[in-house]
Motif scaffolding. Structure first.
Motif, PDB file in Angstrom:
ATOM      1  N   PHE A 178       0.838  -1.198   0.000  1.00 32.26           N
ATOM      2  CA  PHE A 178       0.000   0.000   0.000  1.00 32.26           C
ATOM      3  C   PHE A 178       0.880   1.257   0.000  1.00 32.26           C
ATOM      4  CE2 PHE A 178      -3.057   2.993   2.051  1.00 32.26           C
ATOM      5  CZ  PHE A 178      -4.051   2.905   1.094  1.00 32.26           C
ATOM      6  N   HIS A 179       1.649   1.397  -1.071  1.00 29.76           N
ATOM      7  CA  HIS A 179       2.490   2.566  -1.314  1.00 29.76           C
ATOM      8  C   HIS A 179       2.365   2.917  -2.786  1.00 29.76           C
ATOM      9  CE1 HIS A 179       4.571   2.990   2.493  1.00 29.76           C
ATOM     10  NE2 HIS A 179       4.696   1.678   2.539  1.00 29.76           N
ATOM     11  N   ARG A 180       2.823   4.078  -3.140  1.00 26.74           N
ATOM     12  CA  ARG A 180       2.778   4.528  -4.536  1.00 26.74           C
ATOM     13  C   ARG A 180       1.355   4.386  -5.080  1.00 26.74           C
ATOM     14  NH1 ARG A 180       7.296   2.001  -8.090  1.00 26.74           N
ATOM     15  NH2 ARG A 180       6.726   3.790  -9.394  1.00 26.74           N
ATOM     16  N   VAL A 181       0.412   4.761  -4.263  1.00 27.16           N
ATOM     17  CA  VAL A 181      -0.994   4.711  -4.631  1.00 27.16           C
ATOM     18  C   VAL A 181      -1.336   5.963  -5.414  1.00 27.16           C
ATOM     19  CG1 VAL A 181      -3.335   4.448  -3.722  1.00 27.16           C
ATOM     20  CG2 VAL A 181      -1.410   3.474  -2.481  1.00 27.16           C
ATOM     21  N   GLY A 182      -2.312   5.872  -6.287  1.00 27.80           N
ATOM     22  CA  GLY A 182      -2.710   7.056  -7.016  1.00 27.80           C
ATOM     23  C   GLY A 182      -4.042   6.893  -7.714  1.00 27.80           C
ATOM     24  N   CYS A 183      -4.378   7.876  -8.533  1.00 29.12           N
ATOM     25  CA  CYS A 183      -5.645   7.855  -9.257  1.00 29.12           C
ATOM     26  C   CYS A 183      -5.387   7.998 -10.751  1.00 29.12           C
ATOM     27  CB  CYS A 183      -6.582   8.949  -8.763  1.00 29.12           C
ATOM     28  SG  CYS A 183      -5.907  10.621  -8.898  1.00 29.12           S
ATOM     29  N   ARG A 184      -6.336   7.526 -11.548  1.00 31.72           N
ATOM     30  CA  ARG A 184      -6.209   7.554 -13.004  1.00 31.72           C
ATOM     31  C   ARG A 184      -7.415   8.255 -13.615  1.00 31.72           C
ATOM     32  NH1 ARG A 184      -6.277   1.820 -15.775  1.00 31.72           N
ATOM     33  NH2 ARG A 184      -8.531   2.140 -15.588  1.00 31.72           N
ATOM     34  N   ILE A 185      -7.160   9.005 -14.679  1.00 34.63           N
ATOM     35  CA  ILE A 185      -8.226   9.612 -15.484  1.00 34.63           C
ATOM     36  C   ILE A 185      -8.050   9.105 -16.910  1.00 34.63           C
ATOM     37  CG2 ILE A 185      -9.213  11.756 -16.377  1.00 34.63           C
ATOM     38  CD1 ILE A 185      -8.186  13.170 -13.885  1.00 34.63           C
ATOM     39  N   TYR A 250      -2.026   9.703 -14.822  1.00 33.67           N
ATOM     40  CA  TYR A 250      -1.760   9.013 -13.558  1.00 33.67           C
ATOM     41  C   TYR A 250      -1.283  10.037 -12.536  1.00 33.67           C
ATOM     42  CZ  TYR A 250      -2.215   4.542 -15.897  1.00 33.67           C
ATOM     43  OH  TYR A 250      -2.721   3.468 -16.597  1.00 33.67           O
ATOM     44  N   GLY A 251      -2.002  10.112 -11.424  1.00 32.29           N
ATOM     45  CA  GLY A 251      -1.606  10.971 -10.323  1.00 32.29           C
ATOM     46  C   GLY A 251      -1.086  10.105  -9.199  1.00 32.29           C
ATOM     47  N   GLU A 252       0.211  10.148  -8.971  1.00 32.44           N
ATOM     48  CA  GLU A 252       0.864   9.226  -8.026  1.00 32.44           C
ATOM     49  C   GLU A 252       1.282   9.948  -6.759  1.00 32.44           C
ATOM     50  OE1 GLU A 252       5.060   6.661  -7.811  1.00 32.44           O
ATOM     51  OE2 GLU A 252       4.494   7.757  -9.632  1.00 32.44           O
ATOM     52  N   LEU A 268       2.320  14.523  -1.317  1.00 33.62           N
ATOM     53  CA  LEU A 268       2.930  15.156  -2.464  1.00 33.62           C
ATOM     54  C   LEU A 268       2.624  14.306  -3.687  1.00 33.62           C
ATOM     55  CD1 LEU A 268       4.775  17.516  -3.291  1.00 33.62           C
ATOM     56  CD2 LEU A 268       6.718  15.975  -2.982  1.00 33.62           C
ATOM     57  N   PHE A 269       1.888  14.878  -4.643  1.00 34.45           N
ATOM     58  CA  PHE A 269       1.469  14.156  -5.838  1.00 34.45           C
ATOM     59  C   PHE A 269       2.398  14.462  -7.007  1.00 34.45           C
ATOM     60  CE2 PHE A 269      -2.435  14.138  -3.415  1.00 34.45           C
ATOM     61  CZ  PHE A 269      -3.024  12.927  -3.740  1.00 34.45           C
ATOM     62  N   LYS A 270       2.591  13.448  -7.836  1.00 32.43           N
ATOM     63  CA  LYS A 270       3.284  13.627  -9.107  1.00 32.43           C
ATOM     64  C   LYS A 270       2.270  13.399 -10.212  1.00 32.43           C
ATOM     65  CE  LYS A 270       7.344  12.104 -11.713  1.00 32.43           C
ATOM     66  NZ  LYS A 270       8.519  11.194 -11.716  1.00 32.43           N
ATOM     67  N   LEU A 271       1.982  14.461 -10.961  1.00 27.94           N
ATOM     68  CA  LEU A 271       0.996  14.386 -12.035  1.00 27.94           C
ATOM     69  C   LEU A 271       1.699  13.973 -13.326  1.00 27.94           C
ATOM     70  CD1 LEU A 271      -0.159  16.238  -9.786  1.00 27.94           C
ATOM     71  CD2 LEU A 271      -1.309  17.527 -11.572  1.00 27.94           C
ATOM     72  N   GLN A 272       1.170  12.953 -14.002  1.00 26.60           N
ATOM     73  CA  GLN A 272       1.853  12.398 -15.168  1.00 26.60           C
ATOM     74  C   GLN A 272       0.864  12.232 -16.343  1.00 26.60           C
ATOM     75  OE1 GLN A 272       4.045   8.801 -13.781  1.00 26.60           O
ATOM     76  NE2 GLN A 272       3.542   9.551 -11.739  1.00 26.60           N
ATOM     77  N   ILE A 273       1.189  12.880 -17.448  1.00 24.00           N
ATOM     78  CA  ILE A 273       0.353  12.786 -18.649  1.00 24.00           C
ATOM     79  C   ILE A 273       1.234  12.310 -19.814  1.00 24.00           C
ATOM     80  CG2 ILE A 273      -1.082  14.029 -20.297  1.00 24.00           C
ATOM     81  CD1 ILE A 273      -1.747  16.046 -18.126  1.00 24.00           C
ATOM     82  N   PRO A 274       0.940  11.161 -20.390  1.00 22.98           N
ATOM     83  CA  PRO A 274       1.723  10.704 -21.542  1.00 22.98           C
ATOM     84  C   PRO A 274       1.384  11.549 -22.773  1.00 22.98           C
ATOM     85  CG  PRO A 274      -0.093   9.209 -21.152  1.00 22.98           C
ATOM     86  CD  PRO A 274      -0.115  10.196 -20.018  1.00 22.98           C
ATOM     87  N   VAL A 275       2.422  11.936 -23.524  1.00 23.86           N
ATOM     88  CA  VAL A 275       2.203  12.796 -24.681  1.00 23.86           C
ATOM     89  C   VAL A 275       3.061  12.343 -25.857  1.00 23.86           C
ATOM     90  CG1 VAL A 275       1.589  14.830 -23.322  1.00 23.86           C
ATOM     91  CG2 VAL A 275       3.985  14.416 -23.883  1.00 23.86           C
TER      92      VAL A 275
END
Length: 279
Positions: A178-185, A250-252, A268-275
């Motif tokens: 239960f680490h490196r949890v996040g949300c996806r859009i 992916y918001g990690e 602290l979130f890291k927002l990640q968008i593949p482009v």
């Protein structure tokens, strides 16, 4: 062949006299002779091999009672059966230790990141290697959509995290993951700027990925990354520089405050968008 006293037997076999007396008491190794007048124990050279066997079985976790049953039964198949059971148990212990080590590394990295407090209020372009993850549904309906009221959303997201943790437990997943949890859009919603969550996830390393069912692969790619920038600003950045969204967001959670500092926590979130570059 000649016999010798308990002291010499202990010295030859790198074992204590106390251990030899315990072996005698348990019926594992009886002296060839006991002096009636002094009670002193004597052993033969042939008995050294029995000491070797006792020590070898102890080294794999067998108890003296287990060894006594094997010696009494004199059945080689029982020895093989016991060793197979021990091997399975050792393998399980190694997996647990490996996960505990990985958990400790993640916690240490998380606390170091928060201690340094890197405030990245700029969007950066980064290549990220392939990653493994397992995804879950959004269990708290009130956390389905990102809202401007950050505090309110984080409270609802915290509830979703608790429900995710419970789901992991019920599914038999180690809670140390239960680490490196996040949300996806989903990409389609992201492009429409409809910031609605379609899943939560947990990133896994290669070692722990083999212990979990339903693991998915997030391909390597180029990502826009930010920590203190909103999604809309990131999408604006992409459009202005000729990028188009190539996949899901992916918001990690990359770090969080140690809970012992104060009640509650800050994430602290890291927002990640593949482009990719637009054609």
């Amino acid at each position: 062949m000649g016999e010798f006293g308990i002291g010499r037997m202990a010295e030859l076999n790198c074992v204590s006299e106390k251990a030899l007396r315990l072996y005698h008491q348990k019926g594992l190794l009886n002296p060839v002779r006991i002096d009636e007048a002094t009670g002193y124990r004597y052993y033969s050279y042939e008995q050294c091999s029995t000491v070797d066997m006792i020590q070898q079985l102890q080294s794999v976790g067998a108890s003296l009672d287990d060894i006594k049953r094997l010696l009494d039964g004199r059945d080689p198949s029982k020895l093989a059966e016991m060793l197979e059971v021990r091997l399975a148990s050792i393998d399980a212990e190694l997996r647990q230790l490996s996960m505990a080590r990985q958990n400790a590394l993640q916690l240490l990295e998380s606390y170091r990141v928060f201690q340094d407090r890197p405030l990245c209020n700029q969007v950066i372009l980064e290549h990220i290697a392939e990653r493994k993850l397992v995804t879950f549904g959004i269990f708290n309906p009130r956390s389905l959509r990102l809202v401007d009221d950050t505090e309110s959303f984080l409270q609802e997201w915290e509830i979703n995290l608790r429900l995710t943790k419970r789901h992991m437990r019920d599914a038999g997943m180690p809670l140390s993951l239960f680490h490196r949890v996040g949300c996806r859009i989903a990409r389609a919603d992201l492009v429409r700027r409809d910031f609605r969550l379609d899943a939560s996830f947990v990133f896994l390393d290669d070692e722990t990925a083999g212990m979990v069912e339903g693991v998915e692969t997030l391909p390597a790619g180029t990502f826009l990354n930010a920590e203190m920038v909103g999604l809309s600003e990131m999408l604006d950045f992409a459009e202005e520089r000729g990028f188009e969204v190539a996949g899901d967001y992916y918001g990690e959670i990359v770090a969080e405050t140690p809970a012992f500092l104060y009640e509650g926590r800050e994430m602290l979130f890291k927002l990640q968008i593949p482009v990719v570059l637009a054609h």
